[in-house]
Structure formats: structure tokens, C-alpha cells
Design a protein around this motif. Sequence first.
Motif, mmCIF file in Angstrom:
data_model
loop_
_atom_site.group_PDB
_atom_site.id
_atom_site.type_symbol
_atom_site.label_atom_id
_atom_site.label_comp_id
_atom_site.label_asym_id
_atom_site.label_seq_id
_atom_site.Cartn_x
_atom_site.Cartn_y
_atom_site.Cartn_z
ATOM 1 N N THR A 1 41.132 32.912 28.105
ATOM 2 C CA THR A 1 42.429 33.400 28.568
ATOM 3 C C THR A 1 43.468 32.280 28.550
ATOM 4 O OG1 THR A 1 41.315 35.002 29.996
ATOM 5 C CG2 THR A 1 43.627 34.555 30.455
ATOM 6 N N ASP B 1 47.259 35.139 37.155
ATOM 7 C CA ASP B 1 46.908 36.283 36.306
ATOM 8 C C ASP B 1 48.141 37.087 35.926
ATOM 9 O OD1 ASP B 1 44.224 35.664 36.298
ATOM 10 O OD2 ASP B 1 43.704 37.020 37.928
ATOM 11 N N GLN C 1 35.351 32.827 30.057
ATOM 12 C CA GLN C 1 36.408 33.836 29.985
ATOM 13 C C GLN C 1 37.742 33.228 30.378
ATOM 14 O OE1 GLN C 1 35.452 37.473 32.102
ATOM 15 N NE2 GLN C 1 33.274 37.294 31.602
ATOM 16 N N ASP C 2 37.730 32.385 31.420
ATOM 17 C CA ASP C 2 38.957 31.712 31.848
ATOM 18 C C ASP C 2 39.468 30.772 30.755
ATOM 19 O OD1 ASP C 2 38.828 33.008 34.279
ATOM 20 O OD2 ASP C 2 37.827 31.362 35.316
ATOM 21 N N THR D 1 49.999 35.236 33.303
ATOM 22 C CA THR D 1 49.264 35.401 32.045
ATOM 23 C C THR D 1 49.610 36.726 31.381
ATOM 24 O OG1 THR D 1 47.408 34.054 32.853
ATOM 25 C CG2 THR D 1 46.965 35.558 31.025
ATOM 26 N N SER E 1 31.898 33.815 33.206
ATOM 27 C CA SER E 1 33.287 33.969 33.650
ATOM 28 C C SER E 1 34.115 32.706 33.433
ATOM 29 C CB SER E 1 33.325 34.364 35.129
ATOM 30 O OG SER E 1 32.731 33.366 35.935
ATOM 31 N N ARG F 1 38.427 40.529 29.891
ATOM 32 C CA ARG F 1 37.433 40.261 30.943
ATOM 33 C C ARG F 1 36.292 41.271 30.876
ATOM 34 N NH1 ARG F 1 38.759 36.142 33.935
ATOM 35 N NH2 ARG F 1 40.936 35.528 34.263
#
Length: 326
Positions: A307, A257, A303-304, A260, A300, A290
Motif C-alpha cells: 500500500t 488509510d 500488505q502495508d 491513502t 499484513s 487488503r
Amino acid sequence: MTTAAERKPSVGEFILRTRAVGPALALVVAVALFSLTTRTFLNADNLSLVVQQSLVVGTLALGQTLVILTNGIDLANASIAVLATLIMAKMALGGGSAPVALVFGIVVAVAIGAISGGVVTGLRLPPFIVTLGMFTIVTAAARIYASGQSYPVSDPLLGWLGNRQYLFGRIEVTYGMGLALAMFLVAWYALTKTAWGRHVYAVGNDPEAARLSGIHVRRTVLSVYVVAGLVYGVAAWQALGRVPNADPNAYQLGNLDSITAVVLGGTSLFGGRGSVLGTLVGALIVAVLRSGLTQAGIDSLYQDVATGILVIVAVAVDRFARGRQA
């Protein structure tokens, strides 16, 4: 006839050259999109929560930015912070002084950062390999130290960064927000206004050219890992203020994260280019995505996926920008 140097850059070229512009525009677009597609996104409480959710990853990303600017990477940053939270919480629960526990946890984080930097500079090993090994070691050490347990935190000092105040009587802010902003500003000043910062960028651009110009490359890289370790220790304090519980299984994807956030903030994975203020925006982008996707009912896992796509696009844009400037 207008030369290439005199030609006014296009909007696209301006965005590529001004690395903070792209992330800032992406953040504005994301906020606008989610404010139109959800009912509660622009709620003051929700926006405050989004910022609070970005604090730990954002602080980890600050240290990660310093390392990446030297053309390195730190895969152990989240595990270092987790170990530091366990040390702070366990020492305080065992009857130790909370200030001592806090300082000792941060010192351990700094020491681990120094070890990573020492191995990278002393043995000239790739940072990816060194920090991957350190990630494995520190993760195991944290679980051994915790004995498979989590440790609640009730001491006011360890949870102090989670204390809340209200601006204008309704906007919730925490002490952790203020500390994070101060850290980013100090790092920005150090990188842009001091000789140390110029050396960091020079080493990331071309270590051999930096050495020939009189810069102590190894010393600079080592100092970056030490400073990053200090930042990870503060991230541990941020984590205890956010959730007053030290868990050896927390922030398992914190390293990814943080990378990222750095990439989305416009810092080049190839070193030498980027800014910590861009990283701050990148951390907010991750938190906004998020929060917005969750409120929109997106799973979720998707969402990953979103991203991950953004990260690939950001790296591709950086590579294209480097090719245009070469």
C-alpha cells in the motif's frame, strides 16, 4: 501543421488528464488479478464484505478529500470519529435517548472540525501542524472520556447502518452502503455544480488568485472543515453499524488509510485537483488489496508495504502530471 493544443492526446496523457480513469483501471486490474489468484474473491459474499470494510475509511476519506482540495490535510479525522462513537455509545448506555446521543456525537465532530478550521484560517497556521495537534488532543480526550473501556452498542438506531438486505436474493447490502453512496453523490454535486465547489477548487489551486477574484478564502476553508467534521460524525455512525462497539483504540491508522484512499483516487496532495468519486474508487482499491492479499496468504506487514508503494507511485504520478500541465 498540427499544434500541441490540436494534437490528439496519447493514452498515457488521457489517463493523466482524466484523474478518475487511472484509479478505475487500477481497481479493475486488482479485482481481475485476485479473481485469478484466489478461489473465493469473486464470491458475492466476499465482494459485499469488501465494500462493507471500505465504508468507514471511505467516509473518512470523503471528508479528507474536501480538506485536501483546499491544499490542506486533516490528521485528526479518525480520532474525531472515534470520540464521536464513544459519546454516542456512552450516552445511550447511560440511559440517554439514542437520537440525542447520535446527534450530539455528530455535533461534537462538527465543532472539532470548526475549531481546526478556525485555527487554520484565523491564525494562518499550516493545516498539518493544526490537525496534528488536534489529533493528539482528541485522541487523549477520547481515552480520558472512555476511562480505558470500550462500550458495546445494542441500540437499534446506533447500529442501524449495519442492517442488511439482499439484492436478487443473494447479494448482501447494508443501509450504510446506501448512505455512503448518497454522501459521495451529494459531495460530487456540491463540488461540480455549485459556486461553493468552484470556490473550493479555486482556493486549492491558488488562494491569492481566488481572493483577488472575489472569493472569501477564509470563509471557504472554514466551511470545508465544518463539512468535513459533519462527515466524520457520520463515519462514527458507520463504525457503530459495522462493529457495535465503541473502542477508544479503534482506527488508529484511520487518518493514514483515508489519505491513502484520497491519493489512490487521484486527488492531488497539492490541492485544487481531484474528485470525491475518485476517492470512492481509492477506498475500494485499499479494501480490495487488503482482502485479496489476505486471501492469498500475504502477511499484513507486506500488505502495508504494498500500500505504501502505491501511495508513493500515485503522488509521483500526480507531480509528473502537474509538471506536464504547467
